[in-house]
Design a protein around this motif. Structure first.
Motif, PDB file in Angstrom:
ATOM      1  N   PRO A  22      -3.087  40.071  77.457  1.00 32.33           N
ATOM      2  CA  PRO A  22      -4.118  40.808  76.725  1.00 32.33           C
ATOM      3  C   PRO A  22      -3.665  42.194  76.321  1.00 32.33           C
ATOM      4  O   PRO A  22      -2.872  42.834  77.019  1.00 32.33           O
ATOM      5  N   VAL A  23      -4.168  42.660  75.183  1.00 27.78           N
ATOM      6  CA  VAL A  23      -3.848  44.000  74.673  1.00 27.78           C
ATOM      7  C   VAL A  23      -5.136  44.814  74.682  1.00 27.78           C
ATOM      8  O   VAL A  23      -6.096  44.491  73.979  1.00 27.78           O
ATOM      9  N   ARG A  24      -5.155  45.880  75.492  1.00 25.38           N
ATOM     10  CA  ARG A  24      -6.333  46.737  75.579  1.00 25.38           C
ATOM     11  C   ARG A  24      -6.319  47.771  74.459  1.00 25.38           C
ATOM     12  O   ARG A  24      -5.297  48.007  73.794  1.00 25.38           O
ATOM     13  N   SER A  25      -7.464  48.435  74.292  1.00 29.86           N
ATOM     14  CA  SER A  25      -7.590  49.447  73.238  1.00 29.86           C
ATOM     15  C   SER A  25      -6.705  50.658  73.486  1.00 29.86           C
ATOM     16  O   SER A  25      -6.438  51.430  72.565  1.00 29.86           O
ATOM     17  N   HIS A  56      -1.106  32.081  71.306  1.00 31.42           N
ATOM     18  CA  HIS A  56      -2.160  32.448  70.367  1.00 31.42           C
ATOM     19  C   HIS A  56      -1.543  33.303  69.271  1.00 31.42           C
ATOM     20  O   HIS A  56      -0.612  34.067  69.530  1.00 31.42           O
ATOM     21  N   HIS A  57      -2.080  33.189  68.064  1.00 31.76           N
ATOM     22  CA  HIS A  57      -1.495  33.897  66.919  1.00 31.76           C
ATOM     23  C   HIS A  57      -2.537  34.731  66.176  1.00 31.76           C
ATOM     24  O   HIS A  57      -3.705  34.339  66.071  1.00 31.76           O
ATOM     25  N   ASN A  58      -2.085  35.883  65.704  1.00 32.17           N
ATOM     26  CA  ASN A  58      -2.896  36.741  64.832  1.00 32.17           C
ATOM     27  C   ASN A  58      -4.219  37.143  65.478  1.00 32.17           C
ATOM     28  O   ASN A  58      -5.256  37.197  64.817  1.00 32.17           O
ATOM     29  N   MET A  59      -4.166  37.450  66.787  1.00 37.07           N
ATOM     30  CA  MET A  59      -5.352  37.891  67.508  1.00 37.07           C
ATOM     31  C   MET A  59      -5.123  39.319  68.006  1.00 37.07           C
ATOM     32  O   MET A  59      -4.137  39.574  68.710  1.00 37.07           O
ATOM     33  N   PRO A  60      -5.996  40.254  67.668  1.00 43.25           N
ATOM     34  CA  PRO A  60      -5.785  41.665  68.016  1.00 43.25           C
ATOM     35  C   PRO A  60      -5.682  41.941  69.508  1.00 43.25           C
ATOM     36  O   PRO A  60      -5.064  42.922  69.915  1.00 43.25           O
ATOM     37  N   ALA A  61      -6.289  41.081  70.333  1.00 47.14           N
ATOM     38  CA  ALA A  61      -6.327  41.347  71.768  1.00 47.14           C
ATOM     39  C   ALA A  61      -5.370  40.473  72.575  1.00 47.14           C
ATOM     40  O   ALA A  61      -5.412  40.489  73.801  1.00 47.14           O
ATOM     41  N   VAL A  62      -4.496  39.717  71.902  1.00 45.80           N
ATOM     42  CA  VAL A  62      -3.605  38.798  72.612  1.00 45.80           C
ATOM     43  C   VAL A  62      -2.184  38.926  72.070  1.00 45.80           C
ATOM     44  O   VAL A  62      -1.955  38.748  70.876  1.00 45.80           O
ATOM     45  N   ALA A  63      -1.223  39.202  72.972  1.00 47.07           N
ATOM     46  CA  ALA A  63       0.171  39.358  72.547  1.00 47.07           C
ATOM     47  C   ALA A  63       1.032  38.141  72.875  1.00 47.07           C
ATOM     48  O   ALA A  63       2.239  38.166  72.648  1.00 47.07           O
ATOM     49  N   ALA A  64       0.422  37.084  73.391  1.00 46.50           N
ATOM     50  CA  ALA A  64       1.182  35.882  73.751  1.00 46.50           C
ATOM     51  C   ALA A  64       1.351  34.995  72.519  1.00 46.50           C
ATOM     52  O   ALA A  64       0.651  34.005  72.344  1.00 46.50           O
ATOM     53  N   THR A  65       2.283  35.348  71.653  1.00 42.43           N
ATOM     54  CA  THR A  65       2.510  34.594  70.424  1.00 42.43           C
ATOM     55  C   THR A  65       3.678  33.621  70.524  1.00 42.43           C
ATOM     56  O   THR A  65       3.751  32.663  69.759  1.00 42.43           O
ATOM     57  N   GLN A 268     -17.650  36.981  65.355  1.00 43.36           N
ATOM     58  CA  GLN A 268     -17.521  38.374  64.973  1.00 43.36           C
ATOM     59  C   GLN A 268     -16.050  38.781  64.898  1.00 43.36           C
ATOM     60  O   GLN A 268     -15.158  38.103  65.428  1.00 43.36           O
ATOM     61  N   THR A 269     -15.805  39.921  64.260  1.00 46.40           N
ATOM     62  CA  THR A 269     -14.450  40.439  64.149  1.00 46.40           C
ATOM     63  C   THR A 269     -13.928  40.826  65.527  1.00 46.40           C
ATOM     64  O   THR A 269     -14.617  41.520  66.286  1.00 46.40           O
ATOM     65  N   LEU A 270     -12.732  40.385  65.848  1.00 43.43           N
ATOM     66  CA  LEU A 270     -12.140  40.698  67.142  1.00 43.43           C
ATOM     67  C   LEU A 270     -11.373  42.008  67.072  1.00 43.43           C
ATOM     68  O   LEU A 270     -10.927  42.442  66.016  1.00 43.43           O
ATOM     69  N   ALA A 271     -11.213  42.630  68.234  1.00 41.50           N
ATOM     70  CA  ALA A 271     -10.505  43.899  68.331  1.00 41.50           C
ATOM     71  C   ALA A 271      -9.752  43.902  69.656  1.00 41.50           C
ATOM     72  O   ALA A 271      -9.972  43.023  70.511  1.00 41.50           O
ATOM     73  N   PRO A 272      -8.860  44.870  69.864  1.00 38.14           N
ATOM     74  CA  PRO A 272      -8.225  44.976  71.177  1.00 38.14           C
ATOM     75  C   PRO A 272      -9.278  45.073  72.283  1.00 38.14           C
ATOM     76  O   PRO A 272     -10.390  45.553  72.062  1.00 38.14           O
ATOM     77  N   GLN A 273      -8.935  44.616  73.461  1.00 38.19           N
ATOM     78  CA  GLN A 273      -9.901  44.569  74.562  1.00 38.19           C
ATOM     79  C   GLN A 273     -10.386  45.976  74.933  1.00 38.19           C
ATOM     80  O   GLN A 273      -9.595  46.898  75.116  1.00 38.19           O
TER      81      GLN A 273
END
Length: 355
Positions: A22-25, A56-65, A268-273
Protein backbone atom coordinates in the motif's frame (compact mmCIF):
# COMPACT_ATOMS: atom_id res chain seq x y z
CA UNK A 1 13.62 -27.13 1.04
CA UNK A 2 12.69 -25.51 4.38
CA UNK A 3 10.36 -27.51 6.59
CA UNK A 4 7.59 -26.22 8.82
CA UNK A 5 8.35 -22.72 10.04
CA UNK A 6 9.53 -22.57 13.66
CA UNK A 7 7.42 -20.83 16.25
CA UNK A 8 4.16 -20.01 14.53
CA UNK A 9 3.58 -23.16 12.50
CA UNK A 10 4.28 -25.61 15.34
CA UNK A 11 1.43 -24.33 17.52
CA UNK A 12 -1.32 -23.34 15.08
CA UNK A 13 -2.20 -23.53 11.43
CA UNK A 14 0.79 -21.98 9.65
CA UNK A 15 0.78 -18.20 9.35
CA UNK A 16 1.70 -16.44 6.10
CA UNK A 17 1.49 -12.87 4.76
CA UNK A 18 -0.09 -11.20 1.72
CA UNK A 19 1.16 -7.70 0.89
CA UNK A 20 -0.46 -5.31 -1.62
CA UNK A 21 2.37 -2.81 -1.01
CA UNK A 22 0.00 0.00 0.00
CA UNK A 23 1.00 3.60 -0.70
CA UNK A 24 -0.04 6.13 1.96
CA UNK A 25 -0.66 9.83 1.37
CA UNK A 26 2.68 10.61 3.07
CA UNK A 27 4.67 8.15 0.93
CA UNK A 28 6.36 7.92 -2.45
CA UNK A 29 6.61 4.60 -4.28
CA UNK A 30 10.18 4.31 -2.97
CA UNK A 31 8.93 4.78 0.60
CA UNK A 32 6.22 2.13 0.14
CA UNK A 33 8.77 -0.37 -1.20
CA UNK A 34 11.11 0.31 1.73
CA UNK A 35 8.21 -0.27 4.13
CA UNK A 36 7.37 -3.56 2.42
CA UNK A 37 10.95 -4.81 2.69
CA UNK A 38 10.98 -3.91 6.39
CA UNK A 39 7.67 -5.75 6.85
CA UNK A 40 9.03 -8.79 5.02
CA UNK A 41 12.00 -8.91 7.37
CA UNK A 42 9.61 -8.86 10.33
CA UNK A 43 7.62 -11.73 8.80
CA UNK A 44 10.88 -13.66 8.38
CA UNK A 45 11.88 -12.97 12.00
CA UNK A 46 8.58 -14.11 13.55
CA UNK A 47 8.55 -17.40 11.67
CA UNK A 48 5.86 -16.78 9.06
CA UNK A 49 5.94 -19.41 6.34
CA UNK A 50 5.30 -17.32 3.19
CA UNK A 51 5.36 -13.73 2.04
CA UNK A 52 3.31 -13.13 -1.09
CA UNK A 53 2.73 -9.98 -3.11
CA UNK A 54 -0.34 -9.13 -5.18
CA UNK A 55 -0.70 -7.89 -8.76
CA UNK A 56 -2.67 -4.68 -9.23
CA UNK A 57 -2.25 -2.01 -11.90
CA UNK A 58 -2.90 1.72 -12.17
CA UNK A 59 -4.13 2.06 -8.58
CA UNK A 60 -3.02 5.15 -6.61
CA UNK A 61 -2.84 3.28 -3.30
CA UNK A 62 -1.15 0.06 -4.46
CA UNK A 63 2.46 -0.36 -5.64
CA UNK A 64 2.34 -4.12 -6.22
CA UNK A 65 2.36 -4.01 -10.03
CA UNK A 66 5.03 -6.62 -10.80
CA UNK A 67 5.06 -9.69 -8.52
CA UNK A 68 8.23 -11.40 -9.87
CA UNK A 69 10.27 -8.22 -9.46
CA UNK A 70 8.94 -7.67 -5.95
CA UNK A 71 9.60 -11.32 -5.12
CA UNK A 72 13.25 -10.89 -6.09
CA UNK A 73 13.60 -7.82 -3.86
CA UNK A 74 11.92 -9.56 -0.92
CA UNK A 75 13.89 -12.79 -1.30
CA UNK A 76 17.12 -10.79 -1.28
CA UNK A 77 16.06 -8.93 1.88
CA UNK A 78 15.12 -12.08 3.83
CA UNK A 79 16.80 -15.37 4.67
CA UNK A 80 14.23 -18.12 5.22
CA UNK A 81 10.66 -17.22 4.32
CA UNK A 82 9.14 -18.46 1.07
CA UNK A 83 8.32 -15.65 -1.37
CA UNK A 84 5.53 -15.75 -3.88
CA UNK A 85 2.81 -14.11 -5.93
CA UNK A 86 -0.68 -13.69 -4.63
CA UNK A 87 -1.00 -13.79 -7.46
CA UNK A 88 0.27 -13.40 -10.98
CA UNK A 89 -2.82 -12.67 -13.07
CA UNK A 90 -2.02 -15.09 -15.86
CA UNK A 91 -4.34 -13.63 -18.55
CA UNK A 92 -2.14 -10.51 -18.42
CA UNK A 93 1.03 -12.42 -19.33
CA UNK A 94 2.57 -15.06 -21.55
CA UNK A 95 2.98 -18.33 -19.60
CA UNK A 96 6.52 -18.62 -21.01
CA UNK A 97 7.52 -15.18 -19.70
CA UNK A 98 6.15 -15.99 -16.23
CA UNK A 99 7.91 -19.36 -16.29
CA UNK A 100 11.23 -17.74 -17.20
CA UNK A 101 10.90 -15.18 -14.41
CA UNK A 102 10.08 -17.64 -11.65
CA UNK A 103 12.55 -20.26 -12.87
CA UNK A 104 15.35 -17.72 -12.42
CA UNK A 105 14.05 -16.86 -8.97
CA UNK A 106 13.94 -20.54 -8.03
CA UNK A 107 17.52 -20.97 -9.26
CA UNK A 108 18.64 -18.02 -7.13
CA UNK A 109 16.57 -18.96 -4.06
CA UNK A 110 15.97 -22.73 -4.30
CA UNK A 111 13.07 -24.05 -2.26
CA UNK A 112 11.76 -20.56 -1.44
CA UNK A 113 9.61 -19.65 -4.47
CA UNK A 114 5.81 -19.93 -4.79
CA UNK A 115 3.76 -18.97 -7.84
CA UNK A 116 0.15 -18.14 -7.05
CA UNK A 117 -1.89 -17.86 -10.25
CA UNK A 118 -5.17 -15.99 -10.73
CA UNK A 119 -7.37 -15.01 -13.67
CA UNK A 120 -8.82 -11.66 -12.53
CA UNK A 121 -7.68 -8.52 -14.39
CA UNK A 122 -6.18 -6.81 -11.35
CA UNK A 123 -6.91 -3.45 -12.96
CA UNK A 124 -9.44 -1.22 -14.65
CA UNK A 125 -10.73 -2.11 -18.15
CA UNK A 126 -8.47 0.34 -20.00
CA UNK A 127 -5.31 -0.84 -18.23
CA UNK A 128 -6.36 -4.46 -18.68
CA UNK A 129 -6.84 -3.87 -22.42
CA UNK A 130 -3.33 -2.43 -22.68
CA UNK A 131 -1.76 -5.22 -20.61
CA UNK A 132 -3.40 -7.87 -22.76
CA UNK A 133 -2.78 -6.00 -26.03
CA UNK A 134 -6.47 -6.02 -26.91
CA UNK A 135 -6.93 -9.76 -26.29
CA UNK A 136 -8.86 -9.56 -23.01
CA UNK A 137 -11.61 -12.08 -23.80
CA UNK A 138 -9.30 -14.61 -25.43
CA UNK A 139 -6.82 -14.41 -22.56
CA UNK A 140 -9.45 -15.41 -19.99
CA UNK A 141 -10.95 -18.09 -22.23
CA UNK A 142 -7.59 -19.86 -22.49
CA UNK A 143 -6.86 -19.73 -18.74
CA UNK A 144 -7.10 -23.49 -18.16
CA UNK A 145 -4.68 -24.20 -21.01
CA UNK A 146 -2.34 -21.42 -19.89
CA UNK A 147 -2.18 -22.86 -16.38
CA UNK A 148 -1.31 -26.26 -17.84
CA UNK A 149 1.38 -24.68 -20.03
CA UNK A 150 2.92 -22.78 -17.13
CA UNK A 151 2.82 -25.88 -14.97
CA UNK A 152 4.79 -27.82 -17.58
CA UNK A 153 7.26 -25.04 -18.25
CA UNK A 154 8.29 -24.52 -14.62
CA UNK A 155 9.35 -28.15 -14.28
CA UNK A 156 13.12 -28.65 -14.62
CA UNK A 157 12.71 -30.73 -17.78
CA UNK A 158 10.50 -28.19 -19.54
CA UNK A 159 8.40 -29.41 -22.46
CA UNK A 160 8.78 -30.85 -25.93
CA UNK A 161 6.76 -28.84 -28.44
CA UNK A 162 5.65 -30.64 -31.58
CA UNK A 163 6.72 -28.74 -34.69
CA UNK A 164 5.75 -30.38 -37.97
CA UNK A 165 6.96 -33.96 -37.84
CA UNK A 166 9.45 -33.35 -35.05
CA UNK A 167 9.69 -31.89 -31.56
CA UNK A 168 11.28 -28.74 -30.22
CA UNK A 169 12.68 -28.58 -26.64
CA UNK A 170 11.45 -25.59 -24.64
CA UNK A 171 13.00 -24.78 -21.26
CA UNK A 172 12.25 -21.84 -18.97
CA UNK A 173 15.90 -21.96 -17.89
CA UNK A 174 18.73 -24.21 -19.14
CA UNK A 175 19.64 -26.49 -16.23
CA UNK A 176 17.11 -26.20 -13.41
CA UNK A 177 17.46 -28.55 -10.44
CA UNK A 178 14.20 -27.65 -8.67
CA UNK A 179 10.85 -26.05 -9.47
CA UNK A 180 8.81 -23.31 -7.81
CA UNK A 181 5.57 -24.40 -6.17
CA UNK A 182 2.47 -23.57 -8.22
CA UNK A 183 -0.76 -22.52 -6.43
CA UNK A 184 -4.15 -21.66 -7.89
CA UNK A 185 -5.97 -18.62 -6.48
CA UNK A 186 -9.65 -17.86 -6.60
CA UNK A 187 -12.88 -16.76 -4.95
CA UNK A 188 -15.38 -18.99 -6.76
CA UNK A 189 -16.38 -22.57 -7.44
CA UNK A 190 -14.64 -22.36 -10.83
CA UNK A 191 -11.18 -21.96 -9.35
CA UNK A 192 -11.87 -24.53 -6.63
CA UNK A 193 -12.87 -27.18 -9.18
CA UNK A 194 -9.96 -26.37 -11.50
CA UNK A 195 -7.43 -26.64 -8.66
CA UNK A 196 -9.00 -29.92 -7.58
CA UNK A 197 -9.04 -31.36 -11.08
CA UNK A 198 -5.40 -30.40 -11.70
CA UNK A 199 -4.21 -31.57 -8.29
CA UNK A 200 -2.80 -28.15 -7.39
CA UNK A 201 -2.82 -26.47 -3.98
CA UNK A 202 -5.60 -23.90 -3.63
CA UNK A 203 -5.85 -20.41 -2.12
CA UNK A 204 -9.23 -18.81 -1.42
CA UNK A 205 -9.44 -15.00 -1.35
CA UNK A 206 -11.50 -14.82 1.84
CA UNK A 207 -10.14 -11.28 2.43
CA UNK A 208 -12.27 -9.78 -0.32
CA UNK A 209 -14.88 -12.46 -0.96
CA UNK A 210 -15.84 -12.68 2.71
CA UNK A 211 -18.28 -15.52 2.10
CA UNK A 212 -18.42 -18.86 0.36
CA UNK A 213 -14.96 -19.82 1.63
CA UNK A 214 -16.05 -23.00 3.39
CA UNK A 215 -18.08 -24.15 0.39
CA UNK A 216 -15.22 -23.48 -2.03
CA UNK A 217 -12.66 -25.30 0.14
CA UNK A 218 -15.05 -28.26 0.54
CA UNK A 219 -15.63 -28.36 -3.23
CA UNK A 220 -11.88 -28.29 -3.85
CA UNK A 221 -11.31 -31.16 -1.45
CA UNK A 222 -14.14 -33.26 -2.89
CA UNK A 223 -12.92 -32.84 -6.47
CA UNK A 224 -9.20 -33.19 -5.73
CA UNK A 225 -7.25 -35.61 -7.92
CA UNK A 226 -3.72 -36.49 -6.72
CA UNK A 227 -0.99 -35.21 -9.02
CA UNK A 228 2.75 -35.44 -9.51
CA UNK A 229 3.18 -32.35 -7.32
CA UNK A 230 0.59 -33.04 -4.65
CA UNK A 231 -0.75 -36.26 -3.11
CA UNK A 232 -3.41 -34.66 -0.91
CA UNK A 233 -5.43 -31.41 -0.95
CA UNK A 234 -3.66 -28.36 0.42
CA UNK A 235 -5.33 -25.03 1.14
CA UNK A 236 -4.71 -21.47 2.25
CA UNK A 237 -7.34 -18.88 3.16
CA UNK A 238 -6.51 -15.16 3.15
CA UNK A 239 -7.93 -12.76 5.74
CA UNK A 240 -7.63 -9.02 6.37
CA UNK A 241 -6.12 -8.53 9.82
CA UNK A 242 -5.54 -5.54 12.12
CA UNK A 243 -3.97 -6.13 15.53
CA UNK A 244 -2.97 -3.55 18.14
CA UNK A 245 -2.64 -3.31 21.91
CA UNK A 246 -6.39 -2.69 22.20
CA UNK A 247 -9.35 -3.39 19.93
CA UNK A 248 -10.18 0.32 19.76
CA UNK A 249 -6.71 1.14 18.48
CA UNK A 250 -6.87 -1.72 15.97
CA UNK A 251 -10.17 -0.38 14.62
CA UNK A 252 -8.71 3.13 14.32
CA UNK A 253 -5.73 1.78 12.42
CA UNK A 254 -7.96 -0.25 10.08
CA UNK A 255 -10.11 2.80 9.20
CA UNK A 256 -8.02 4.05 6.23
CA UNK A 257 -8.25 0.64 4.53
CA UNK A 258 -11.95 0.38 5.31
CA UNK A 259 -12.51 3.76 3.63
CA UNK A 260 -10.43 2.76 0.62
CA UNK A 261 -12.53 -0.37 0.17
CA UNK A 262 -15.73 1.65 0.50
CA UNK A 263 -14.60 4.02 -2.25
CA UNK A 264 -13.72 1.07 -4.45
CA UNK A 265 -17.13 -0.57 -3.93
CA UNK A 266 -18.93 2.77 -4.38
CA UNK A 267 -17.14 3.48 -7.68
CA UNK A 268 -15.49 6.61 -6.33
CA UNK A 269 -12.12 8.00 -7.36
CA UNK A 270 -9.31 6.28 -5.49
CA UNK A 271 -6.39 8.06 -3.87
CA UNK A 272 -3.33 7.12 -1.82
CA UNK A 273 -4.29 5.62 1.54
CA UNK A 274 -5.24 8.24 4.11
CA UNK A 275 -3.50 8.67 7.44
CA UNK A 276 -5.67 7.71 10.43
CA UNK A 277 -6.22 11.31 11.58
CA UNK A 278 -7.31 12.38 8.10
CA UNK A 279 -9.74 9.48 7.84
CA UNK A 280 -11.25 10.30 11.22
CA UNK A 281 -11.66 13.97 10.30
CA UNK A 282 -13.87 13.17 7.29
CA UNK A 283 -16.66 10.73 8.25
CA UNK A 284 -18.29 8.67 5.55
CA UNK A 285 -22.00 9.17 4.82
CA UNK A 286 -24.42 7.28 7.05
CA UNK A 287 -25.49 5.24 4.02
CA UNK A 288 -22.07 3.59 4.06
CA UNK A 289 -22.58 1.99 7.48
CA UNK A 290 -24.43 -1.10 6.28
CA UNK A 291 -22.01 -1.72 3.44
CA UNK A 292 -19.00 -1.30 5.73
CA UNK A 293 -20.44 -3.64 8.35
CA UNK A 294 -20.92 -6.36 5.73
CA UNK A 295 -17.53 -5.65 4.20
CA UNK A 296 -15.57 -5.95 7.43
CA UNK A 297 -17.56 -8.82 8.96
CA UNK A 298 -14.95 -11.31 7.78
CA UNK A 299 -11.98 -9.18 8.89
CA UNK A 300 -9.97 -10.07 12.00
CA UNK A 301 -9.65 -6.92 14.13
CA UNK A 302 -8.70 -6.81 17.79
CA UNK A 303 -6.14 -7.01 20.55
CA UNK A 304 -3.58 -9.85 20.32
CA UNK A 305 -5.54 -12.41 22.34
CA UNK A 306 -8.80 -11.71 20.52
CA UNK A 307 -7.15 -11.73 17.10
CA UNK A 308 -5.35 -15.01 17.82
CA UNK A 309 -8.64 -16.58 18.88
CA UNK A 310 -10.30 -15.37 15.69
CA UNK A 311 -7.45 -16.79 13.60
CA UNK A 312 -7.74 -20.18 15.30
CA UNK A 313 -11.52 -20.19 14.94
CA UNK A 314 -11.38 -19.29 11.25
CA UNK A 315 -8.72 -21.89 10.49
CA UNK A 316 -10.67 -24.56 12.39
CA UNK A 317 -13.97 -23.63 10.75
CA UNK A 318 -12.51 -23.77 7.26
CA UNK A 319 -10.22 -26.72 7.89
CA UNK A 320 -7.52 -24.85 5.99
CA UNK A 321 -3.86 -25.83 6.19
CA UNK A 322 -2.60 -22.25 6.42
CA UNK A 323 -3.97 -18.82 7.10
CA UNK A 324 -2.48 -15.93 5.13
CA UNK A 325 -2.97 -12.51 6.68
CA UNK A 326 -3.11 -9.21 4.85
CA UNK A 327 -2.11 -6.58 7.45
CA UNK A 328 -4.54 -3.69 6.90
CA UNK A 329 -3.38 -1.36 9.67
CA UNK A 330 -2.63 2.17 8.49
CA UNK A 331 -0.45 4.88 9.99
CA UNK A 332 -0.69 7.95 12.18
CA UNK A 333 0.86 11.30 11.35
CA UNK A 334 4.61 11.58 11.95
CA UNK A 335 5.10 7.89 11.12
CA UNK A 336 8.40 7.45 9.23
CA UNK A 337 7.52 7.42 5.54
CA UNK A 338 9.71 4.41 4.81
CA UNK A 339 8.18 2.21 7.51
CA UNK A 340 4.78 0.80 8.40
CA UNK A 341 5.08 0.27 12.18
CA UNK A 342 1.42 -0.66 12.71
CA UNK A 343 1.62 -3.34 10.02
CA UNK A 344 4.82 -4.66 11.61
CA UNK A 345 3.12 -4.70 15.02
CA UNK A 346 0.18 -6.63 13.57
CA UNK A 347 2.54 -9.43 12.57
CA UNK A 348 4.61 -9.38 15.75
CA UNK A 349 1.63 -9.25 18.12
CA UNK A 350 -0.31 -11.93 16.26
CA UNK A 351 2.66 -14.29 15.94
CA UNK A 352 3.43 -13.96 19.65
CA UNK A 353 -0.22 -14.51 20.67
CA UNK A 354 -0.41 -17.64 18.50
CA UNK A 355 2.57 -19.30 20.19
Amino acid sequence: MPGRAPGVGTHVTALSVLDLVPVRSDQTTADALAATLALARVADEVGARRYWVAEHHNMPAVAATNPPLLMALIAAATSRIRVGSGGVMLPNHSPLVVAEQVALLEAAYPGRVDVGIGRAPGSDPVTSHLLRRGQSADAVDTFDDDVATLRALVRPGGVEVRVGSGTYPLRATPLATSAPQLWLLGSSSYSAQLAGRLGLPYVFAHHFAGRGTGEAVALYRSTFVPSEELAEPRTIAVANVAVAATEDEARRLALPQVRTMWRLRAGQTLAPQELVEDAEASPLPAAADELLAAQTASWIIGDPASAAAQVRDLAAHLGTDELMVSPVTGAFRDTPADRAPAREDTLRLLAEALR
